[in-house]
Design an enzyme around this catalytic site. Structure first.
Site, PDB file in Angstrom:
ATOM      1  N   SER A  56       4.216  -5.302  -8.211  1.00  0.00           N
ATOM      2  CA  SER A  56       3.282  -5.342  -7.089  1.00  0.00           C
ATOM      3  C   SER A  56       1.901  -4.859  -7.497  1.00  0.00           C
ATOM      4  O   SER A  56       0.913  -5.174  -6.849  1.00  0.00           O
ATOM      5  CB  SER A  56       3.764  -4.427  -5.961  1.00  0.00           C
ATOM      6  OG  SER A  56       4.990  -4.869  -5.477  1.00  0.00           O
TER       7      SER A  56
ATOM      8  N   ASN B 283      -1.544  -7.243  -1.367  1.00  0.00           N
ATOM      9  CA  ASN B 283      -1.487  -5.782  -1.346  1.00  0.00           C
ATOM     10  C   ASN B 283      -2.865  -5.147  -1.285  1.00  0.00           C
ATOM     11  O   ASN B 283      -3.058  -4.121  -0.643  1.00  0.00           O
ATOM     12  CB  ASN B 283      -0.718  -5.246  -2.555  1.00  0.00           C
ATOM     13  CG  ASN B 283       0.776  -5.246  -2.278  1.00  0.00           C
ATOM     14  OD1 ASN B 283       1.188  -5.241  -1.124  1.00  0.00           O
ATOM     15  ND2 ASN B 283       1.581  -5.283  -3.318  1.00  0.00           N
TER      16      ASN B 283
ATOM     17  N   GLU C 285       3.004 -15.046  -4.524  1.00  0.00           N
ATOM     18  CA  GLU C 285       1.755 -15.038  -5.288  1.00  0.00           C
ATOM     19  C   GLU C 285       2.101 -15.336  -6.743  1.00  0.00           C
ATOM     20  O   GLU C 285       3.036 -14.735  -7.288  1.00  0.00           O
ATOM     21  CB  GLU C 285       1.084 -13.663  -5.198  1.00  0.00           C
ATOM     22  CG  GLU C 285       0.445 -13.372  -3.854  1.00  0.00           C
ATOM     23  CD  GLU C 285      -0.065 -11.931  -3.742  1.00  0.00           C
ATOM     24  OE1 GLU C 285      -1.257 -11.737  -3.555  1.00  0.00           O
ATOM     25  OE2 GLU C 285       0.765 -11.003  -3.845  1.00  0.00           O
TER      26      GLU C 285
ATOM     27  N   HIS D 206       5.096 -12.949  -7.759  1.00  0.00           N
ATOM     28  CA  HIS D 206       5.240 -11.840  -6.824  1.00  0.00           C
ATOM     29  C   HIS D 206       5.882 -12.291  -5.519  1.00  0.00           C
ATOM     30  O   HIS D 206       5.235 -12.898  -4.664  1.00  0.00           O
ATOM     31  CB  HIS D 206       3.849 -11.223  -6.564  1.00  0.00           C
ATOM     32  CG  HIS D 206       3.903  -9.960  -5.775  1.00  0.00           C
ATOM     33  ND1 HIS D 206       3.036  -9.696  -4.743  1.00  0.00           N
ATOM     34  CD2 HIS D 206       4.728  -8.884  -5.858  1.00  0.00           C
ATOM     35  CE1 HIS D 206       3.322  -8.510  -4.224  1.00  0.00           C
ATOM     36  NE2 HIS D 206       4.337  -8.008  -4.886  1.00  0.00           N
TER      37      HIS D 206
END
Ligand code: NAD
Length: 658
Positions: A120, A192, A153, A141
């Site tokens: 992450s 994120n 992602e 991801h």
């Protein structure tokens, strides 16, 4: 895609077991590894539990056995490496552990095998460095739970080779997922980075004293979020959020320390997993949906302030060519399940407003991340303010028209109708009645328009009928002409309009200016607005409030019709004239939230409600005509003339009763 049939998944924790299940469900052979047989058994149990649920939902008995037959588990990482065609690493978020895993994978896997990481926050380039072939390392991801989240992602490191990207794209598509390309390996990637900004700002507001549940209510009930920000943090786990944040900070991501988060982690309030986070749950890991019903005070939350921090981050990502506006919005919608992209939101409220929010936070706290990004400043300079200028992050349909003293703006799919006599508090002279009707007809006939907003320029919404005009009537025919030919056609149009009408009461709404609110479908009022139907104080009477008003709202409107007493926004809400009282500073954003709600609703459903409710309002038409006749009759009395003169001369009138 070079023949990929075997997927290696390293790490069988929260993410690894979900990723293994997903690929196995799509028919891939999966080798799942972890450090112990116990962890692997636990992972396979979880996969079986989830597949049983899916199987019974889809009516496929035996699905779990079928899919589990595709999954082989092992504690031998070298075996996994040498037997897989594509490997996804999902081990603990620790750079040392991950680098060791990658070293083994690099050494023991086949040349053509792509090595993907589900990290992450750790840069993919850092994981690729020092390997024999860093070009085959890529970020893939997934979000939790991988089975349900429709997009991933894909992250390029500075070394990632084209074939690694091409293979990954095809693989992702083969399991029915969409992807968002992260072109540069920035810590936290897209989702994120933006989330951390938004969550942090919400946390900062809690530190300022706003209740977390009020913030959640605002996002759920005003913006249409499926889940509140604090509920989301509880589900993810505060320790997980903190960990991602720390890893990002280590790599240069600037964000102030938030004490509240550290305090909660110290107290063991990690969220759902510990049974308590921001909310309490029936027990550790036992989920029960938080009940967060809407309340009036949820409008006190400045949502734009919170989202602006995410928009600023998104602007940085675009300027740094990490991504583009469409991909960022797609990521937020498909991965975070937001009802709209944050850059669509930026264009809706206006780039100038976003900059204003950020600048005031920057002035208050001095944190550099609040400084409006250079891209936003550039947009401001160019006039790319969003829907209100036809161009922001996106291009929008924009148009302007003038109907006498009424300005008409087409903001892509909604019409903004502005009464524009600010020096006369937007009083309703003949041209205003006519202009409003024409603007309304214009909007109603435009198939691209989904909602109509009526508001006033300057500090007033509308001060009612123009006293100067009324005082100038020579005989009854002037009054009849005014009401029958100028005012009534607008009222009739308001009763027939097919599109939903939002009355945005930005300030004072007196007399006719308050009465026309009765014809609106949604009335949003600034908390600085003022209301009254003071006609009796000038020898006239409120023809709409005392008829349609009585029918729609009940007798509680009558005392105000009889006394002309002032009405506060709260009282207007209690009366039912107003639906939402918005803090003046965020008034316009809240009006736009209502536009967005109408946009989200089914168009045919809206047409149905409009047809039905217009028909009911039309029933009041005959009584409305009584009100108008009564006013016309009054206009011929001495008291009416005295009232008009006294108003102009700012003195108390003397009534004769004739
Ligand atoms: P987790 O702690 O639940 O699972 C990690 C697993 O890796 C553990 O079972 C651990 O035993 C195993 N492991 C550790 N060293 C290993 C090794 N050498 N070989 C094999 N297995 C090993 O963690 P998680 O939440 O599943 O996260 C895994 C990765 O996914 C992390 O990089 C994390 O940042 C990322 N991620 C997590 C989430 C989330 O919501 N949890 C979402 C997206 C991405």
């Amino acid at each position: 895609m070079a023949n990929i049939s075997k997927i290696g998944v390293v790490g069988a924790g929260t993410m690894g077991h979900g990723i293994a299940e997903l690929f196995a469900l799509y028919g891939y052979k999966v080798i799942l590894s972890d450090v112990s047989e116990e962890v692997l058994k636990n992972a396979l149990d979880k996969i079986r539990w989830s597949l049983d649920k899916i199987g019974s939902k889809r009516g496929v008995p035996g699905l779990a056995d079928m899919v589990l037959a595709n999954i082989e588990s092992t504690t031998d990482l070298k075996y996994l490496a040498s037997s897989s065609d594509y490997i996804i690493e999902a081990v603990t978020e620790n750079v040392k552990i991950k680098k060791e895993v990658f070293k083994i994978l690099d050494k023991h896997s086949n040349e053509g095998c792509i090595l993907a990481s589900n990290t992450s926050s750790i840069p993919i380039s850092e994981l690729a460095e020092g390997l024999k072939n860093p070009g085959r390392v890529i970020g893939l991801h997934f979000s939790n739970p991988p089975i349900l989240i429709p997009a991933v992602e894909i992250v390029l490191s500075q070394y990632t080779a084209k074939h690694a990207l091409d293979t990954t794209v095809k693989l992702v598509e083969s399991i029915g997922k969409e992807y968002i390309l992260v072109k540069k390996d920035v810590p936290g990637f897209i989702v994120n980075r933006i989330n951390i900004r938004i969550f942090s700002e919400a946390l900062r507001m809690v530190e300022e004293g706003y209740p977390h549940d009020l913030i959640d209510k605002a996002f759920i009930h005003r913006l249409g979020f499926f889940m509140g920000l604090f509920e989301t943090m509880d589900l993810v786990g505060l320790d997980v959020v903190r960990n991602v944040l720390d890893e990002m900070v280590k790599r240069g991501f600037e964000i102030p320390k938030l004490k509240i988060m550290d305090d909660m982690i110290k107290a063991g309030k990690l969220g759902l997993k510990s049974g308590e986070g921001f909310y309490k749950y029936p027990g550790p890991g036992i989920y029960s949906r938080v009940s967060n019903p809407p309340t009036d005070d949820m409008y006190s939350i400045d949502i734009t302030r919170i989202i602006s921090t995410g928009i600023n981050e998104a602007a940085f990502l675009i300027r740094e060519e990490v991504s583009d506006h469409k991909s960022i919005d797609k990521a937020m919608k498909r991965i975070m399940n937001l009802p709209m992209g944050i850059l669509e939101y930026a264009d809706e409220v206006g780039i100038d407003i976003v900059i204003e929010k950020l600048s005031s936070l920057h002035d208050k706290y001095g944190d550099p991340h609040y400084k409006p990004d250079a891209l936003l400043e550039k947009m401001l300079k160019k006039g790319y303010l969003g829907k209100k200028r036809g161009r922001g992050f996106y291009k929008w349909i924009y148009g302007e028209e003038k109907f006498g003293p009424v300005n008409y703006y087409k903001h892509h799919d909604y019409a903004l109708i502005k009464m524009n006599r600010p020096d006369k508090l937007n009083a309703l002279n003949e041209e205003m009645w006519i202009g409003l009707r024409q603007a309304l007809e214009y909007a109603d006939e435009d198939p691209g328009i989904r909602a109509i907003v009526i508001t006033g320029e300057g500090r007033a919404f509308c001060a009612g009928d123009d006293i100067k005009v009324m005082g100038g009537w020579k005989d009854i025919s002037d009054a009849e002409d005014f009401f029958h030919n100028k005012a009534a056609p607008l009222l009739t149009k308001l009763l027939e309009v097919k599109k939903p009408v939002i009355m945005a009461v930005n300030g004072l709404a007196f007399g006719g200016g308050m009465e026309i609110l009765l014809f609106g479908d949604i009335v949003v009022s600034s908390d600085k607005a003022e209301f009254s139907v003071p006609e009796v104080l000038i020898g006239a009477m409120p023809p709409m409030a005392s008829t349609l008003g009585l029918l729609l709202l009940g007798r509680r409107i009558l005392p105000y019709c009889l006394t002309g007493d002032r009405i506060s926004p709260r009282q207007a809400k209690d009366l039912g004239v107003v639906d939402i009282v918005a803090p003046h500073g965020n008034f316009w954003q809240i009006v736009l939230e209502e536009v967005e709600k109408l946009r989200r609703a089914a168009p045919l459903g809206i047409i149905g409600v409009k047809k039905a409710s217009n028909a009911i309002k039309l029933l009041a038409m005959s009584s409305l005509n009584i009100g108008i006749s009564e006013l016309i009759r009054l206009s011929q009395t001495r008291d009416f003339k005295e009232g008009m003169s006294a108003f102009r001369e700012k003195r108390r009138p003397k009534w004769e009763g004739r």
